[in-house]
Structures are given as structure tokens and as C-alpha cells.
Design a protein around this motif. Structure first.
Motif, mmCIF file in Angstrom:
data_model
loop_
_atom_site.group_PDB
_atom_site.id
_atom_site.type_symbol
_atom_site.label_atom_id
_atom_site.label_comp_id
_atom_site.label_asym_id
_atom_site.label_seq_id
_atom_site.Cartn_x
_atom_site.Cartn_y
_atom_site.Cartn_z
ATOM 1 N N PRO A 127 0.832 -1.210 0.000
ATOM 2 C CA PRO A 127 0.000 0.000 0.000
ATOM 3 C C PRO A 127 0.864 1.256 0.000
ATOM 4 O O PRO A 127 2.003 1.237 0.449
ATOM 5 C CB PRO A 127 -0.811 -0.126 1.292
ATOM 6 N N TRP A 128 0.283 2.360 -0.498
ATOM 7 C CA TRP A 128 1.064 3.600 -0.597
ATOM 8 C C TRP A 128 0.258 4.850 -0.259
ATOM 9 O O TRP A 128 0.361 5.876 -0.938
ATOM 10 C CB TRP A 128 1.694 3.721 -1.978
ATOM 11 N N GLU B 258 8.775 0.424 12.079
ATOM 12 C CA GLU B 258 9.956 -0.079 11.372
ATOM 13 C C GLU B 258 10.956 -0.670 12.363
ATOM 14 O O GLU B 258 11.543 -1.730 12.101
ATOM 15 C CB GLU B 258 10.625 1.035 10.571
ATOM 16 N N GLU B 259 11.156 0.005 13.498
ATOM 17 C CA GLU B 259 12.072 -0.496 14.524
ATOM 18 C C GLU B 259 11.628 -1.866 15.036
ATOM 19 O O GLU B 259 12.463 -2.697 15.397
ATOM 20 C CB GLU B 259 12.150 0.491 15.691
ATOM 21 N N LYS B 260 10.332 -2.096 15.072
ATOM 22 C CA LYS B 260 9.778 -3.377 15.536
ATOM 23 C C LYS B 260 9.675 -4.397 14.401
ATOM 24 O O LYS B 260 9.125 -5.471 14.589
ATOM 25 C CB LYS B 260 8.407 -3.146 16.163
ATOM 26 N N SER B 261 10.208 -4.049 13.241
ATOM 27 C CA SER B 261 10.226 -4.929 12.058
ATOM 28 C C SER B 261 8.832 -5.347 11.605
ATOM 29 O O SER B 261 8.645 -6.427 11.061
ATOM 30 C CB SER B 261 11.078 -6.169 12.325
ATOM 31 N N LEU C 87 6.949 -3.210 9.568
ATOM 32 C CA LEU C 87 6.795 -2.692 8.214
ATOM 33 C C LEU C 87 8.129 -2.180 7.714
ATOM 34 O O LEU C 87 9.061 -1.981 8.485
ATOM 35 C CB LEU C 87 5.711 -1.610 8.131
ATOM 36 N N ARG C 88 8.173 -1.991 6.417
ATOM 37 C CA ARG C 88 9.372 -1.467 5.760
ATOM 38 C C ARG C 88 8.908 -0.428 4.752
ATOM 39 O O ARG C 88 8.041 -0.688 3.933
ATOM 40 C CB ARG C 88 10.098 -2.615 5.059
ATOM 41 N N ARG C 89 9.478 0.783 4.864
ATOM 42 C CA ARG C 89 9.126 1.860 3.935
ATOM 43 C C ARG C 89 10.100 1.875 2.769
ATOM 44 O O ARG C 89 11.305 1.763 2.952
ATOM 45 C CB ARG C 89 9.205 3.225 4.624
ATOM 46 N N TYR D 207 4.529 0.844 1.680
ATOM 47 C CA TYR D 207 4.661 0.257 3.011
ATOM 48 C C TYR D 207 4.533 -1.254 2.903
ATOM 49 O O TYR D 207 3.439 -1.787 2.720
ATOM 50 C CB TYR D 207 3.600 0.834 3.950
ATOM 51 N N HIS D 208 5.654 -1.938 3.019
ATOM 52 C CA HIS D 208 5.670 -3.393 2.943
ATOM 53 C C HIS D 208 5.364 -3.946 4.330
ATOM 54 O O HIS D 208 6.066 -3.633 5.289
ATOM 55 C CB HIS D 208 7.023 -3.888 2.423
#
Length: 131
Positions: free
Chosen positions: A54-55, A80-83, A85-87, A99-100
Motif C-alpha cells: 500500500p502507498w 519499522e524499529e519493531k520490524s 513494516l518497511r518503507r 509500506y511493505h
């Protein structure tokens, strides 16, 4: 079930996504999430229509959540720090991030497997009746 872990259901012609209630919320879980982190994940999943990441724009997420763009960005950084999601910055004219959510889906699958294993042990254990 799709490859990305989302199960799609058709209900009266409307596509929906069932969210598990096992999202690790609160301090009792080793990867506890704040209410704003859970809400942001729900909004991101709401934009997950197919196998693509999604974006939604951060300003759109901020408006939908009733918080500032800066607060959205800070919450995204925490996720992201909690793994979870990845931008990835989109190439081309679009300036929105993708947003992966693979990390979120992996962690939810691990929680589900853990719950399934515990349930299996409980079912195998003999029932003790107190008199």
C-alpha cells in the motif's frame, strides 16, 4: 489465502479483510504495540487491495487518524524499529512511500502457530476433575 498472508472474504459483494485479534497490544507482550501503532497498521491494511504494497500519503493517514503528519512519521519509524513494516520511497512522480507489511504478517503467523501449538498441548493433556 493470498501469498502475503491476507485472507480475503466476499461478503455481500464487498471485499473485506479479517484482522486477527491477536495483534500484540500492550506491555504484556514482548513486542507490545501502542494504540496509535495498531491504528496506523489498521489504516495501512485498509489500503492493501492486492499483492502490491500500500502507498497512502502520510497526510491522508494523519487526517484519517486525527493526528499530525509528524506523529504519523514517528509512529511509522517505531513500527519499522519493531520490524512490522518497511518503507520504500516510490520511484517516479509519486512521492508517497510504499509500506511493505511482510514483517507484520510474519509475526502474526508466528503468533498463530504459537497459539495453535499451545492449543494442541491443551487438547492432548488429560482433563483433571477436582472433587
Amino acid at each position: 489465502q493470498a501469498e502475503d498472508g491476507i485472507r480475503d472474504y466476499k461478503v455481500t459483494g464487498v471485499q473485506t479483510c479479517a484482522l486477527p485479534i491477536c495483534l500484540p497490544v500492550g506491555e504484556h507482550h514482548h513486542k507490545g504495540l501502542s494504540a496509535s501503532e495498531v491504528l496506523l497498521l489498521i489504516h495501512l491494511i485498509d489500503y492493501k487491495w492486492d499483492e502490491k504494497a500500500p502507498w497512502p500519503a502520510t497526510r491522508v493517514l494523519a487526517r484519517r487518524m486525527g493526528i499530525t503528519v509528524r506523529a504519523v512519521r514517528m509512529t511509522l519509524s517505531k513500527l519499522e524499529e519493531k520490524s512490522l513494516l518497511r518503507r520504500v520511497q516510490s520511484a517516479g512522480r509519486s512521492r508517497t512511500n510504499r509500506y511493505h507489511l511482510d514483517g507484520l504478517f510474519d509475526q502474526l503467523e508466528a503468533l498463530q502457530a504459537e497459539d495453535d501449538a499451545q492449543e494442541k498441548v491443551l487438547r492432548a493433556a488429560p482433563l483433571k476433575v477436582q472433587r
